[in-house]
Design a protein around this motif. Structure first.
Motif, PDB file in Angstrom:
ATOM      1  N   VAL A 177       9.908  14.134  23.631  1.00 31.01           N
ATOM      2  CA  VAL A 177       9.734  15.185  23.377  1.00 31.01           C
ATOM      3  C   VAL A 177      10.976  16.200  23.717  1.00 31.01           C
ATOM      4  CG1 VAL A 177       7.834  16.673  22.748  1.00 31.01           C
ATOM      5  CG2 VAL A 177       7.374  13.916  23.178  1.00 31.01           C
ATOM      6  N   LEU A 178      11.199  16.256  24.717  1.00 28.46           N
ATOM      7  CA  LEU A 178      12.459  17.400  24.821  1.00 28.46           C
ATOM      8  C   LEU A 178      13.750  17.502  24.902  1.00 28.46           C
ATOM      9  CD1 LEU A 178      12.678  19.624  27.086  1.00 28.46           C
ATOM     10  CD2 LEU A 178      12.607  18.276  29.423  1.00 28.46           C
ATOM     11  N   ASP A 179      13.816  15.788  24.447  1.00 28.64           N
ATOM     12  CA  ASP A 179      14.893  15.376  23.955  1.00 28.64           C
ATOM     13  C   ASP A 179      15.170  15.598  22.391  1.00 28.64           C
ATOM     14  OD1 ASP A 179      15.919  14.057  26.146  1.00 28.64           O
ATOM     15  OD2 ASP A 179      15.803  12.446  25.840  1.00 28.64           O
ATOM     16  N   SER A 180      14.073  15.611  22.086  1.00 27.71           N
ATOM     17  CA  SER A 180      13.604  16.542  20.825  1.00 27.71           C
ATOM     18  C   SER A 180      14.458  17.596  20.152  1.00 27.71           C
ATOM     19  CB  SER A 180      12.313  15.333  20.342  1.00 27.71           C
ATOM     20  OG  SER A 180      12.701  15.977  19.369  1.00 27.71           O
ATOM     21  N   LEU A 181      13.673  18.424  21.409  1.00 21.10           N
ATOM     22  CA  LEU A 181      13.412  19.819  21.441  1.00 21.10           C
ATOM     23  C   LEU A 181      14.850  20.289  21.343  1.00 21.10           C
ATOM     24  CD1 LEU A 181      10.279  21.440  23.508  1.00 21.10           C
ATOM     25  CD2 LEU A 181      10.661  21.278  20.831  1.00 21.10           C
ATOM     26  N   ILE A 182      15.582  20.104  22.552  1.00 21.86           N
ATOM     27  CA  ILE A 182      17.235  19.928  22.641  1.00 21.86           C
ATOM     28  C   ILE A 182      17.540  19.997  21.219  1.00 21.86           C
ATOM     29  CG2 ILE A 182      18.769  19.385  24.402  1.00 21.86           C
ATOM     30  CD1 ILE A 182      17.109  18.777  26.565  1.00 21.86           C
TER      31      ILE A 182
ATOM     32  N   LEU B  82       5.010  16.280  20.210  1.00 24.72           N
ATOM     33  CA  LEU B  82       4.689  17.566  20.546  1.00 24.72           C
ATOM     34  C   LEU B  82       3.866  18.654  20.700  1.00 24.72           C
ATOM     35  CD1 LEU B  82       7.351  20.055  21.471  1.00 24.72           C
ATOM     36  CD2 LEU B  82       7.838  20.266  19.421  1.00 24.72           C
ATOM     37  N   SER B  83       2.806  18.752  19.513  1.00 24.70           N
ATOM     38  CA  SER B  83       2.474  19.147  19.532  1.00 24.70           C
ATOM     39  C   SER B  83       1.043  19.270  20.250  1.00 24.70           C
ATOM     40  CB  SER B  83       1.022  19.392  17.287  1.00 24.70           C
ATOM     41  OG  SER B  83       0.584  17.208  17.640  1.00 24.70           O
ATOM     42  N   ILE B  84       1.006  17.153  20.644  1.00 26.18           N
ATOM     43  CA  ILE B  84       0.208  17.665  21.449  1.00 26.18           C
ATOM     44  C   ILE B  84      -0.092  18.028  23.208  1.00 26.18           C
ATOM     45  CG2 ILE B  84      -1.248  14.879  23.082  1.00 26.18           C
ATOM     46  CD1 ILE B  84      -0.682  13.797  20.583  1.00 26.18           C
TER      47      ILE B  84
ATOM     48  N   LYS C  62       0.896  -0.983   0.045  1.00 32.96           N
ATOM     49  CA  LYS C  62      -0.022   0.117  -0.247  1.00 32.96           C
ATOM     50  C   LYS C  62       0.667   1.640   0.033  1.00 32.96           C
ATOM     51  CE  LYS C  62      -3.790  -1.707   2.384  1.00 32.96           C
ATOM     52  NZ  LYS C  62      -3.413  -3.254   2.561  1.00 32.96           N
ATOM     53  N   ARG C  63       0.689   2.527  -0.575  1.00 33.75           N
ATOM     54  CA  ARG C  63       0.700   3.327  -1.073  1.00 33.75           C
ATOM     55  C   ARG C  63       0.702   4.191   0.269  1.00 33.75           C
ATOM     56  NH1 ARG C  63      -0.637   6.271  -7.135  1.00 33.75           N
ATOM     57  NH2 ARG C  63       0.905   4.702  -7.721  1.00 33.75           N
ATOM     58  N   THR C  64       1.742   4.449   1.649  1.00 33.70           N
ATOM     59  CA  THR C  64       1.702   5.363   2.596  1.00 33.70           C
ATOM     60  C   THR C  64       2.471   6.211   2.414  1.00 33.70           C
ATOM     61  OG1 THR C  64       2.902   3.819   3.427  1.00 33.70           O
ATOM     62  CG2 THR C  64       1.137   3.246   3.655  1.00 33.70           C
ATOM     63  N   ILE C  65       1.795   7.307   3.302  1.00 35.48           N
ATOM     64  CA  ILE C  65       3.578   8.334   3.402  1.00 35.48           C
ATOM     65  C   ILE C  65       4.247   8.050   4.286  1.00 35.48           C
ATOM     66  CG2 ILE C  65       3.609  11.117   3.908  1.00 35.48           C
ATOM     67  CD1 ILE C  65       1.136  11.440   2.891  1.00 35.48           C
ATOM     68  N   ILE C  66       5.596   8.238   4.083  1.00 31.82           N
ATOM     69  CA  ILE C  66       6.971   7.671   5.473  1.00 31.82           C
ATOM     70  C   ILE C  66       7.284   9.536   5.985  1.00 31.82           C
ATOM     71  CG2 ILE C  66       8.765   6.994   5.603  1.00 31.82           C
ATOM     72  CD1 ILE C  66       8.445   5.853   2.678  1.00 31.82           C
ATOM     73  N   VAL C  67       6.297   9.930   6.649  1.00 30.97           N
ATOM     74  CA  VAL C  67       6.414  10.405   8.240  1.00 30.97           C
ATOM     75  C   VAL C  67       6.709  10.138   9.407  1.00 30.97           C
ATOM     76  CG1 VAL C  67       5.291  12.217   6.344  1.00 30.97           C
ATOM     77  CG2 VAL C  67       3.821  10.265   8.339  1.00 30.97           C
ATOM     78  N   SER C  68       7.874   8.966   8.940  1.00 27.99           N
ATOM     79  CA  SER C  68       8.745   8.946  10.528  1.00 27.99           C
ATOM     80  C   SER C  68       9.385   9.969  11.272  1.00 27.99           C
ATOM     81  CB  SER C  68       9.599   7.747  10.142  1.00 27.99           C
ATOM     82  OG  SER C  68      10.224   7.927   9.330  1.00 27.99           O
ATOM     83  N   PHE C  69       9.258  10.937  10.212  1.00 32.49           N
ATOM     84  CA  PHE C  69      10.206  12.347  11.362  1.00 32.49           C
ATOM     85  C   PHE C  69       9.098  12.851  11.564  1.00 32.49           C
ATOM     86  CE2 PHE C  69       9.602  12.908   6.320  1.00 32.49           C
ATOM     87  CZ  PHE C  69       9.062  13.404   6.379  1.00 32.49           C
ATOM     88  N   LEU C  70       8.420  13.100  11.419  1.00 31.56           N
ATOM     89  CA  LEU C  70       6.903  13.871  12.436  1.00 31.56           C
ATOM     90  C   LEU C  70       6.177  13.198  13.406  1.00 31.56           C
ATOM     91  CD1 LEU C  70       4.694  15.142   9.015  1.00 31.56           C
ATOM     92  CD2 LEU C  70       6.500  16.368  10.213  1.00 31.56           C
ATOM     93  N   ILE C  71       6.399  12.420  13.881  1.00 29.09           N
ATOM     94  CA  ILE C  71       5.952  10.862  15.039  1.00 29.09           C
ATOM     95  C   ILE C  71       6.592  12.271  16.180  1.00 29.09           C
ATOM     96  CG2 ILE C  71       6.182   9.585  16.527  1.00 29.09           C
ATOM     97  CD1 ILE C  71       6.578   7.814  13.813  1.00 29.09           C
ATOM     98  N   LEU C  72       7.793  12.696  16.567  1.00 30.85           N
ATOM     99  CA  LEU C  72       8.084  13.477  17.971  1.00 30.85           C
ATOM    100  C   LEU C  72       7.630  15.155  17.805  1.00 30.85           C
ATOM    101  CD1 LEU C  72      11.769  12.440  18.180  1.00 30.85           C
ATOM    102  CD2 LEU C  72       9.748  11.925  19.322  1.00 30.85           C
ATOM    103  N   GLY C  73       7.384  15.858  15.901  1.00 32.67           N
ATOM    104  CA  GLY C  73       6.507  17.147  16.446  1.00 32.67           C
ATOM    105  C   GLY C  73       5.001  16.702  16.752  1.00 32.67           C
ATOM    106  N   VAL C  74       4.442  15.595  16.186  1.00 38.14           N
ATOM    107  CA  VAL C  74       2.916  15.310  16.784  1.00 38.14           C
ATOM    108  C   VAL C  74       3.520  15.156  18.284  1.00 38.14           C
ATOM    109  CG1 VAL C  74       1.337  14.083  16.817  1.00 38.14           C
ATOM    110  CG2 VAL C  74       2.411  14.238  14.572  1.00 38.14           C
TER     111      VAL C  74
END
Length: 299
Positions: A64-69, A23-25, A9-21
Motif C-alpha cells: 500500500v505504501l508503494d502504491s501511495l508513493i 489503504l482504507s483498511i 457472470k457480470r462482475t464489475i472489473i475494479v482491480s484498480f481499486l484493490i490497493l485503495g481498499v
C-alpha cells in the motif's frame, strides 16, 4: 435471491481499486479510530488498535505504501505537465462501463452490490486517466498495427444478433400464469416486475436485463427470448432459476466486422497493452528522479 443469468457472470472489473481498499483498511481505519485504544473484545479481552495496525502493516503495508508513493509521483508529474482531468473525461470512461453492462442502470446496480461507490470509481478513473495522458508521448500506434489486430481478431468486432429484454421471475408456474393473465388484461409489465420478480438485480428496473447475445443466458431463457418479436411477451418459461415471463423490447441484427468502425476501439486496446508494459519502466525512471524516503522498509 440474487440471480445471475449470463453463463459468464457480470462482475464489475475494479482491480484498480484493490490497493485503495487496502489503504482504507490500514490508514482510514487507523486514523478514524485514533482516539480508541480498543477496537474489539473477546470474552472481555481487548484487541488494541496497535495490534490491528501492526498486523495490517505486516500483511499489506509495503504494498500500500508503494502504491501511495506511486500515486504521489503521478500527481506531481500531472501538475508539472498541467494535466487536468475534466468531468467529460471521466464520463467518457464511465460510458464504457455502462456499455459493457448493457445500461447505466445495470452498471449502477452491480456497483451497489459490489460495495463500491460511484465516487470510488471516479477517483480511480481520474488517476488512471492521468497515467494514460502522461504515457501518451511515449507510446505510438501505427495504422499497420491496427490493421493487423483487426485481421487477427475479426470475430471480436463482428456483432452477433442481440436482443434487449425484460423479465419477471417467480418460483412457481401457477404464479407465472397469474402474472401472464394480468399482463393480458393490460397491467404494466415494469410494475408487475417490481412487485413480483424474485430477481433482485433487475426488478427495480422493471425487469430490464439490457442487451445480450447468444450464449449469455441459460439455454431455455435464450431460446424463448430470441424467438420473440419486439413488444411480444412470452408464456411462462421454466429454467433452473424458476419461471420467467419475458418481454423483448429491442433487437440488434447481426453485423459483419467493419474496420473503420473498429479502429478507435482497437487503438484503445493497443494503447492499453503498451501502457501496461511502459508504465513500470516510466515509473522506475521517475523513482530515480524524486527524493523518496521509505521509513517502513526499516521496520
Amino acid at each position: 435471491m440474487k440471480l445471475q443469468f449470463p453463463k459468464t457472470k457480470r462482475t464489475i472489473i475494479v482491480s484498480f481499486l484493490i490497493l485503495g481498499v487496502a489503504l482504507s483498511i490500514i490508514v482510514g481505519y487507523w486514523y478514524g479510530n485514533s482516539q480508541q485504544d480498543v477496537v474489539a473484545t473477546v470474552n472481555g479481552e481487548n484487541i488494541s488498535k496497535n495490534e490491528l495496525y501492526e498486523l495490517l502493516v505486516k500483511q499489506n503495508g509495503q504494498q500500500v505504501l508503494d502504491s501511495l508513493i506511486s500515486q504521489k509521483i503521478i500527481e506531481f508529474e500531472a501538475k508539472k505537465q498541467n494535466i487536468v482531468i475534466s468531468d467529460e473525461d471521466i464520463q467518457k470512461e464511465l460510458a464504457k462501463f455502462h456499455q459493457s453492462y448493457g445500461s447505466e442502470d445495470a452498471f449502477n446496480q452491480a456497483l451497489e452490490m459490489s460495495g463500491y461507490s460511484l465516487d470510488d470509481i471516479k477517483k480511480e478513473l481520474t488517476l488512471n486517466i492521468k497515467i494514460n495522458k502522461l504515457l501518451e508521448p511515449r507510446i505510438s500506434i501505427t495504422e499497420e498495427e491496427i490493421k493487423k489486430y483487426f485481421d487477427e481478431n475479426k470475430e471480436q468486432f463482428a456483432q452477433q444478433k442481440q436482443v434487449k429484454a425484460s423479465h419477471i421471475l417467480v418460483e412457481t408456474e401457477e404464479k407465472a400464469n397469474e402474472i401472464k393473465k394480468k399482463l393480458s388484461d393490460g397491467q404494466d409489465f415494469a410494475q408487475l416486475a417490481k412487485d413480483n420478480s424474485t430477481d433482485t438485480m433487475s426488478k427495480e428496473n422493471g425487469g430490464d436485463l439490457g442487451f445480450f447475445g447468444s450464449g449469455d443466458m441459460v439455454a431455455e431463457f435464450e431460446k424463448a427470448a430470441f424467438a420473440l418479436e419486439v413488444g411480444e411477451i412470452s408464456s411462462p418459461v421454466k429454467s433452473e432459476f424458476g419461471y420467467h415471463i419475458i418481454k423483448v423490447t429491442e433487437v440488434k441484427e447481426a453485423q459483419e466486422a467493419n474496420y473503420e468502425e473498429s479502429k478507435l476501439q482497437i487503438k484503445d486496446t493497443l494503447f492499453g497493452q503498451k501502457a501496461q508494459t511502459e508504465y513500470s519502466t516510466w515509473l522506475q525512471e521517475l523513482y530515480e528522479e524524486y527524493k523518496i524516503e521509505n521509513f517502513l522498509e526499516d521496520k
